[in-house]
Design a protein around this motif. Structure first.
Motif, PDB file in Angstrom:
ATOM      1  N   PHE A 158      -2.112  -0.775  -1.340  1.00  0.00           N
ATOM      2  CA  PHE A 158      -1.885  -0.131  -0.030  1.00  0.00           C
ATOM      3  C   PHE A 158      -2.071  -1.165   1.084  1.00  0.00           C
ATOM      4  CE2 PHE A 158      -4.101   2.223   3.524  1.00  0.00           C
ATOM      5  CZ  PHE A 158      -3.092   3.095   3.887  1.00  0.00           C
ATOM      6  N   GLU A 159      -3.144  -1.942   0.993  1.00  0.00           N
ATOM      7  CA  GLU A 159      -3.440  -2.907   2.055  1.00  0.00           C
ATOM      8  C   GLU A 159      -2.441  -4.057   2.074  1.00  0.00           C
ATOM      9  OE1 GLU A 159      -7.705  -3.551   1.331  1.00  0.00           O
ATOM     10  OE2 GLU A 159      -8.052  -2.161   2.990  1.00  0.00           O
ATOM     11  N   MET A 161       0.690  -3.902   1.187  1.00  0.00           N
ATOM     12  CA  MET A 161       1.915  -3.375   1.777  1.00  0.00           C
ATOM     13  C   MET A 161       1.765  -3.167   3.280  1.00  0.00           C
ATOM     14  SD  MET A 161       2.743  -0.979  -1.369  1.00  0.00           S
ATOM     15  CE  MET A 161       4.054  -1.347  -2.532  1.00  0.00           C
ATOM     16  N   ASN A 162       0.565  -2.809   3.713  1.00  0.00           N
ATOM     17  CA  ASN A 162       0.326  -2.645   5.150  1.00  0.00           C
ATOM     18  C   ASN A 162       0.437  -3.986   5.878  1.00  0.00           C
ATOM     19  OD1 ASN A 162      -0.135   0.011   4.639  1.00  0.00           O
ATOM     20  ND2 ASN A 162      -2.367  -0.087   4.891  1.00  0.00           N
ATOM     21  N   ILE A 163      -0.004  -5.051   5.225  1.00  0.00           N
ATOM     22  CA  ILE A 163       0.118  -6.375   5.861  1.00  0.00           C
ATOM     23  C   ILE A 163       1.596  -6.726   6.030  1.00  0.00           C
ATOM     24  CG2 ILE A 163      -0.429  -8.843   5.712  1.00  0.00           C
ATOM     25  CD1 ILE A 163      -2.842  -8.111   3.944  1.00  0.00           C
ATOM     26  N   GLY A 166       2.974  -4.777   8.856  1.00  0.00           N
ATOM     27  CA  GLY A 166       2.482  -5.323  10.122  1.00  0.00           C
ATOM     28  C   GLY A 166       3.216  -6.597  10.482  1.00  0.00           C
ATOM     29  N   TYR A 167       3.466  -7.421   9.464  1.00  0.00           N
ATOM     30  CA  TYR A 167       4.237  -8.655   9.681  1.00  0.00           C
ATOM     31  C   TYR A 167       5.621  -8.301  10.223  1.00  0.00           C
ATOM     32  CZ  TYR A 167       7.129 -12.710   8.683  1.00  0.00           C
ATOM     33  OH  TYR A 167       8.013 -13.743   8.800  1.00  0.00           O
TER      34      TYR A 167
END
Lengths: 196, 196
Positions: A158-159, A161-163, A166-167
């Motif tokens: 999850f984290e 994919m969140n990065i 965000g990118y």
């Protein structure tokens, strides 16, 4: 080896991906695509039959290309941090360089969050495959002792994919030259937590 | 106190937010909105003049509501972790409950990443204000000794926003009942890094 019909279809789908990248899947029409590739609308209908089929084939084409350009190189890297980093590096390149408006699947997820049907089903299935791939890469890292055995691989995926999201937001929307720095600092923090 | 014209406009913008939440800002038209609120198209033109003005006013309305429902309650909480948690809690509620299709600004960021003009400029400006608000909340936490003095507040703001985007993706798109669990576990990890 592709037949002539198949390679024509691949070329049309390359163009469809390009268009959908900036205009979204809903911005893709058989008529517009026909003009764009210099074919007749009826010629294009012979390949795709409906707008929905065109959307599905375009997404399938994107996923195949993502597997070739992001997943395959990652799986060639040794298990552990190297593989996770290879995945991340190729994924950032994918978001930055592969299409003029970034990954069409990410855009489609926003477009189809409340539209039922085969496009949404395909997106759901593809995203689940992607989550499985990321968690498998994390588990492989645990198995070689690179990551903690009690690592929450679902949370970590999850984290990660969140990065990437965000990118994408910083790079595509803000055109922020720090996008990559932020994403890499974020990955470094995630890796510190994941290590033994 | 609002004049009758102003309160009519507020009611129209409430409805516009509702529509844009599922259909996007591009799915919002003066004609469609007029039918929806039972006014004449010319009556609506008197309020908004153009589709672009309607999009801008709708976004401004969303930002004002976000300030009232997410930022204001956070700023009422004591500086430090309590304030950051209040921001986060209200933000998740905002994404989950405020509109049928989630925050219109998040959708607009995808819609307008490559469309120049006043809508994109307004989004950029609003997002910068939001980043400033989050970094100020983090700095206030440093000043009361709740967070490390060397905390990278820009990175931390990036990560906080990524968690909210991830929550949105899991909740809106995957309809994943674990969305909140994942988001809260991710926030907990972020807070562990931020603490003294």
């Amino acid at each position: 080896v592709l037949t002539k019909g198949e390679s024509t279809k691949q070329a049309i789908l390359d163009r469809a991906l390009f268009i959908a990248s900036t205009d979204g899947l809903e911005g893709l029409s058989i008529g517009g695509l026909a003009r764009d590739v210099g074919m007749s609308k009826s010629g294009l209908f012979a390949h795709f039959h409906s707008k929905e089929q065109l959307q599905l084939d375009t997404l399938r084409h994107a996923v195949e290309r993502f597997v070739g350009k992001v997943i395959a190189p990652a799986l060639k890297a040794p298990r552990g941090e190297a593989r996770l980093r290879a995945l991340f590096d190729h994924w950032l390149l994918w978001e930055r360089d592969e299409f003029p408006g970034g990954c069409v699947v990410q855009t489609a997820i926003v477009e189809f969050d409340d539209r039922e049907g085969p496009v949404r089903s395909f997106l759901l299935e593809s995203w689940r495959d992607l989550v499985d791939t990321v968690t498998n890469i994390l588990r492989a890292g645990i198995s070689v002792g690179a990551f903690r055995a009690d690592l929450d691989v679902e949370l970590c995926a999850f984290e990660l994919m969140n990065i990437v999201s965000g990118y994408r937001r910083h790079w595509r929307f803000f055109r922020d030259s720090d996008a990559e720095l932020l994403a890499r600092a974020s990955l470094a923090a995630l890796l510190r937590r994941a290590r033994l």
